[in-house]
Design a protein around this motif. Structure first.
Motif, mmCIF file in Angstrom:
data_model
loop_
_atom_site.group_PDB
_atom_site.id
_atom_site.type_symbol
_atom_site.label_atom_id
_atom_site.label_comp_id
_atom_site.label_asym_id
_atom_site.label_seq_id
_atom_site.Cartn_x
_atom_site.Cartn_y
_atom_site.Cartn_z
ATOM 1 N N PHE A 23 -26.798 -23.193 23.246
ATOM 2 C CA PHE A 23 -27.617 -24.331 22.613
ATOM 3 C C PHE A 23 -28.162 -24.259 21.299
ATOM 4 O O PHE A 23 -28.131 -25.141 20.364
ATOM 5 C CB PHE A 23 -29.026 -24.095 23.267
ATOM 6 N N ALA A 24 -27.914 -22.911 20.647
ATOM 7 C CA ALA A 24 -27.731 -22.770 19.210
ATOM 8 C C ALA A 24 -26.749 -23.433 18.597
ATOM 9 O O ALA A 24 -26.989 -23.696 17.341
ATOM 10 C CB ALA A 24 -28.045 -21.015 18.894
ATOM 11 N N ASP A 25 -25.756 -23.120 19.116
ATOM 12 C CA ASP A 25 -24.425 -24.041 18.480
ATOM 13 C C ASP A 25 -24.536 -25.570 18.375
ATOM 14 O O ASP A 25 -24.222 -25.975 17.479
ATOM 15 C CB ASP A 25 -23.046 -23.605 19.180
ATOM 16 N N ILE A 26 -25.166 -25.998 19.217
ATOM 17 C CA ILE A 26 -25.636 -27.373 19.331
ATOM 18 C C ILE A 26 -26.527 -27.639 18.347
ATOM 19 O O ILE A 26 -26.120 -28.803 17.643
ATOM 20 C CB ILE A 26 -25.954 -27.901 20.731
ATOM 21 N N MET A 27 -27.535 -27.002 18.178
ATOM 22 C CA MET A 27 -28.398 -26.895 17.227
ATOM 23 C C MET A 27 -27.851 -26.893 15.759
ATOM 24 O O MET A 27 -28.427 -27.812 14.723
ATOM 25 C CB MET A 27 -29.672 -26.183 17.317
ATOM 26 N N VAL A 28 -27.126 -26.216 15.618
ATOM 27 C CA VAL A 28 -26.289 -25.869 14.113
ATOM 28 C C VAL A 28 -25.520 -27.254 14.059
ATOM 29 O O VAL A 28 -25.610 -27.785 12.764
ATOM 30 C CB VAL A 28 -25.285 -24.692 14.192
ATOM 31 N N PHE A 29 -24.811 -27.800 14.725
ATOM 32 C CA PHE A 29 -23.904 -29.064 14.753
ATOM 33 C C PHE A 29 -24.586 -30.109 14.454
ATOM 34 O O PHE A 29 -24.500 -31.045 13.550
ATOM 35 C CB PHE A 29 -23.041 -29.135 16.095
ATOM 36 N N VAL A 30 -25.840 -30.277 15.401
ATOM 37 C CA VAL A 30 -26.711 -31.489 15.075
ATOM 38 C C VAL A 30 -27.555 -31.446 13.778
ATOM 39 O O VAL A 30 -27.661 -32.476 12.913
ATOM 40 C CB VAL A 30 -27.829 -31.393 16.155
ATOM 41 N N PHE A 31 -27.859 -30.101 13.097
ATOM 42 C CA PHE A 31 -28.653 -30.115 11.963
ATOM 43 C C PHE A 31 -27.482 -30.472 10.755
ATOM 44 O O PHE A 31 -28.066 -31.124 9.834
ATOM 45 C CB PHE A 31 -29.095 -28.915 11.672
ATOM 46 N N ALA A 32 -26.425 -29.793 10.837
ATOM 47 C CA ALA A 32 -25.268 -30.128 10.054
ATOM 48 C C ALA A 32 -24.786 -31.547 9.923
ATOM 49 O O ALA A 32 -24.817 -32.130 8.734
ATOM 50 C CB ALA A 32 -23.928 -29.227 10.405
ATOM 51 N N MET A 33 -24.786 -32.335 10.925
ATOM 52 C CA MET A 33 -24.489 -33.867 11.014
ATOM 53 C C MET A 33 -25.651 -34.660 10.291
ATOM 54 O O MET A 33 -25.482 -35.568 9.603
ATOM 55 C CB MET A 33 -24.191 -34.392 12.393
ATOM 56 N N ILE A 34 -26.774 -34.283 10.565
ATOM 57 C CA ILE A 34 -28.166 -34.864 9.955
ATOM 58 C C ILE A 34 -28.077 -34.662 8.615
ATOM 59 O O ILE A 34 -28.068 -35.591 7.709
ATOM 60 C CB ILE A 34 -29.393 -34.534 10.672
ATOM 61 N N GLY A 35 -27.740 -33.472 7.989
ATOM 62 C CA GLY A 35 -27.646 -33.012 6.706
ATOM 63 C C GLY A 35 -26.448 -33.869 6.031
ATOM 64 O O GLY A 35 -26.703 -34.358 4.872
#
Length: 99
Positions: free
Chosen positions: A39-51
């Motif tokens: 789940f933490a990996d998915i959150m990292v990816f989501v935040f990176a894409m939003i950024g």
């Protein structure tokens, strides 16, 4: 149309710099590792894409024309998008380091 001066080139250059730092982070972080994502990996990816989305739109928003030439409405929006992009990238980095 006059060439942009002042905060427009600075804002565009800063967003490009943070964008490239985020790309380097994703390459170092291991986006293509064969392990199952947590789940933490998915959150990292989501935040990176939003950024990346926010930072990628900053130059477009800062240089888009406005009705009265003295209006700075688009610059204000670009500054907020820059801030949101930086916060999202750094949240992704923080999550990857903590978890």
């Amino acid at each position: 149309m006059p060439s942009p001066i002042g905060s427009v080139p600075a804002l565009s250059a800063a967003s490009a710099t943070i964008f490239s730092i985020g790309i380097v982070f994703l390459g170092y972080w291991g986006l293509y590792e064969p392990t199952k994502w947590r789940f933490a990996d998915i959150m990292v990816f989501v935040f990176a894409m939003i950024g990346f989305g926010c930072l990628g739109l900053v130059p477009w928003m800062a240089t888009s024309p406005v009705e009265p030439e003295t209006s700075d409405a688009r610059i204000r929006i670009a500054r907020h998008m820059f801030l949101a992009g930086v916060v999202a990238i750094w949240l992704g980095v923080s999550i990857s380091v903590i978890f």
